[in-house]
Design a protein around this motif. Structure first.
Motif, PDB file in Angstrom:
ATOM      1  N   ALA A  63      19.769 -19.411 -43.832  1.00 29.09           N
ATOM      2  CA  ALA A  63      19.674 -19.342 -42.372  1.00 29.09           C
ATOM      3  C   ALA A  63      19.591 -17.886 -41.918  1.00 29.09           C
ATOM      4  N   SER A  91      16.115 -16.710 -42.576  1.00 34.21           N
ATOM      5  CA  SER A  91      15.108 -17.295 -41.685  1.00 34.21           C
ATOM      6  C   SER A  91      14.976 -16.535 -40.367  1.00 34.21           C
ATOM      7  N   ALA A  92      16.014 -15.756 -39.999  1.00 35.53           N
ATOM      8  CA  ALA A  92      15.984 -15.016 -38.738  1.00 35.53           C
ATOM      9  C   ALA A  92      15.405 -13.620 -38.907  1.00 35.53           C
ATOM     10  N   GLY A 109      13.427  -9.040 -36.560  1.00 32.44           N
ATOM     11  CA  GLY A 109      14.263 -10.225 -36.467  1.00 32.44           C
ATOM     12  C   GLY A 109      15.651  -9.866 -35.995  1.00 32.44           C
ATOM     13  N   SER A 110      16.621 -10.724 -36.281  1.00 31.58           N
ATOM     14  CA  SER A 110      17.992 -10.534 -35.811  1.00 31.58           C
ATOM     15  C   SER A 110      18.976 -10.973 -36.889  1.00 31.58           C
ATOM     16  N   HIS A 128      21.606 -13.393 -38.001  1.00 30.26           N
ATOM     17  CA  HIS A 128      21.974 -14.772 -37.671  1.00 30.26           C
ATOM     18  C   HIS A 128      23.483 -14.982 -37.821  1.00 30.26           C
ATOM     19  N   ASN A 170      12.350 -10.921 -40.789  1.00 28.31           N
ATOM     20  CA  ASN A 170      10.983 -10.850 -41.321  1.00 28.31           C
ATOM     21  C   ASN A 170      10.805  -9.517 -42.032  1.00 28.31           C
TER      22      ASN A 170
END
Length: 368
Positions: free
Chosen positions: A35, A38-39, A97-98, A100, A41
């Motif tokens: 997860a 996924s946040a 991105g960030s 998560h 790149n």
């Protein structure tokens, strides 16, 4: 009946599979990491290509697990590194991105490094303050915004907090003074405002405090002098006011003090200039006034002493010539008067060190 060769091979294969499963990271840790991935790149180095397979403890780039529990213990992702993956690509890292909030499920995490990726944005998940085993948080060199988690002080084991070179705003959380094991604090080059907590002296283990290039206001807390291990204090390029606390001169291992480019007023404490542990002192760009204390002696050792761009008056301290070592000096842009003392360390200084004063004379300026 004797077991056949096929039976033995099958049994060994099952035992190996069971053993690998036992030694693999828990599915919950793996899910939390995926997860988190996924946040983000990262398309240039492909570091997340290794985050595949059932066992996140094996060959997942930047992930280390506790060998006894197989829980994820460290996430260390440097955007600038000498790792072969960087050398092969010939470039530094770039990630968007960030961060998560799934990281907060990794309740055995001790080290979190997501540093120098240049474009990781968004807020720092407040729930990071709930991870009881965290010792290192290093998020330097990104575009993180929002506030520092207010409950950061709950991380009683934290030794390193590095949030420099981001876009963080708001005030320094009052709870930060509860980080009794904190040794390295770097919040520099953000947009932090408000005051430095008055009881910052409770951070008794801290050796470096770097808060420069923010929008901090108020005065310098005198309690900071109780941080006896503090060697490096940088509060430059803020909006601090008031006088320089006399107590700073009593700090036994303070070697670097940078208070440049604030709005500090009053006189320079004589205890500061007579502190023999200090070797870099920058007070430039303030509103300091009065005479500069003439208190230097044979144990004075300054590689840099900068008092330029203030309202200082009187003469240049003659006792500087008795110092053990005096390197770079800058008295420019003040209201000093009188003859510049002859001999070392003044004879190696140029005009710029004395420029724009009221009535200084002598080498390297015009004769008296």
């Amino acid at each position: 009946m004797k077991p056949t060769g096929d039976f033995i091979v099958t049994a060994l294969t099952l035992l190996l599979a069971v053993n690998l499963t036992v030694n693999a990271c828990p599915p919950s840790d793996r899910a939390a990491l995926l997860a988190f991935k996924s946040a983000l790149n990262e398309s240039y180095l492909g570091i997340f290509n290794t985050w595949a397979g059932a066992d996140c403890c094996t060959n997942w780039y930047g992930v280390t697990c506790d060998p006894e529990t197989n829980r994820v213990a460290d996430i260390i992702l440097w955007g600038e590194s000498e790792d072969p993956i960087f050398q092969k690509s010939g470039r530094t890292g770039y990630m968007t991105g960030s961060i998560h909030h799934s990281l907060c499920q990794l309740d055995r995490l001790t080290t979190l490094v997501i540093a120098d990726w240049k474009a990781v944005a968004g807020a720092i998940p407040p729930c990071l303050a709930s991870l009881p085993h965290l010792r290192i948080i290093d998020l330097i060199g990104n575009k993180l915004s929002g506030e520092i988690p207010k409950d950061i002080g709950k991380l009683s084991r934290l030794t390193v907090l590095n949030l420099a070179d981001n876009r963080l705003s708001g005030s320094i959380p009052a709870s930060i003074v509860n980080l009794r094991n904190l040794m390295h604090l770097d919040l520099s080059n953000n947009k932090l405002s408000g005051v430095i907590p008055s009881d910052v002296g409770r951070l008794s283990m801290m050796s470096r405090a770097l808060l420069s290039r923010n929008r901090l206001t108020g005065s310098i807390p005198s309690s900071i002098a109780y941080v006896y291990r503090l060697a490096d204090l940088d509060l430059s390029k803020n909006e601090l006011t008031g006088s320089i606390p006399d107590q700073l001169g009593s700090m036994p291992v303070l070697s670097t003090l940078n208070l440049a480019s604030n709005r500090l007023s009053g006189e320079i404490p004589s205890s500061l200039l007579s502190n023999t542990s200090l070797n870099i002192l920058n007070l430039s760009g303030n509103w300091l006034k009065g005479n500069m204390p003439d208190v230097f002696g044979p144990n004075s050792y300054f590689t840099t002493l900068d008092v330029s761009h203030n309202n200082l008056t009187g003469s240049i301290p003659k006792s500087l010539k008795y110092g053990k070592y005096i390197g770079h000096l800058d008295f420019s842009h003040n209201h000093f008067c009188g003859a510049i003392p002859a001999g070392s360390p003044f004879d190696h200084l140029g005009v710029s060190s004395f420029a724009n004063n009221d009535c200084l004379c002598g080498k390297p300026l015009h004769s008296c």
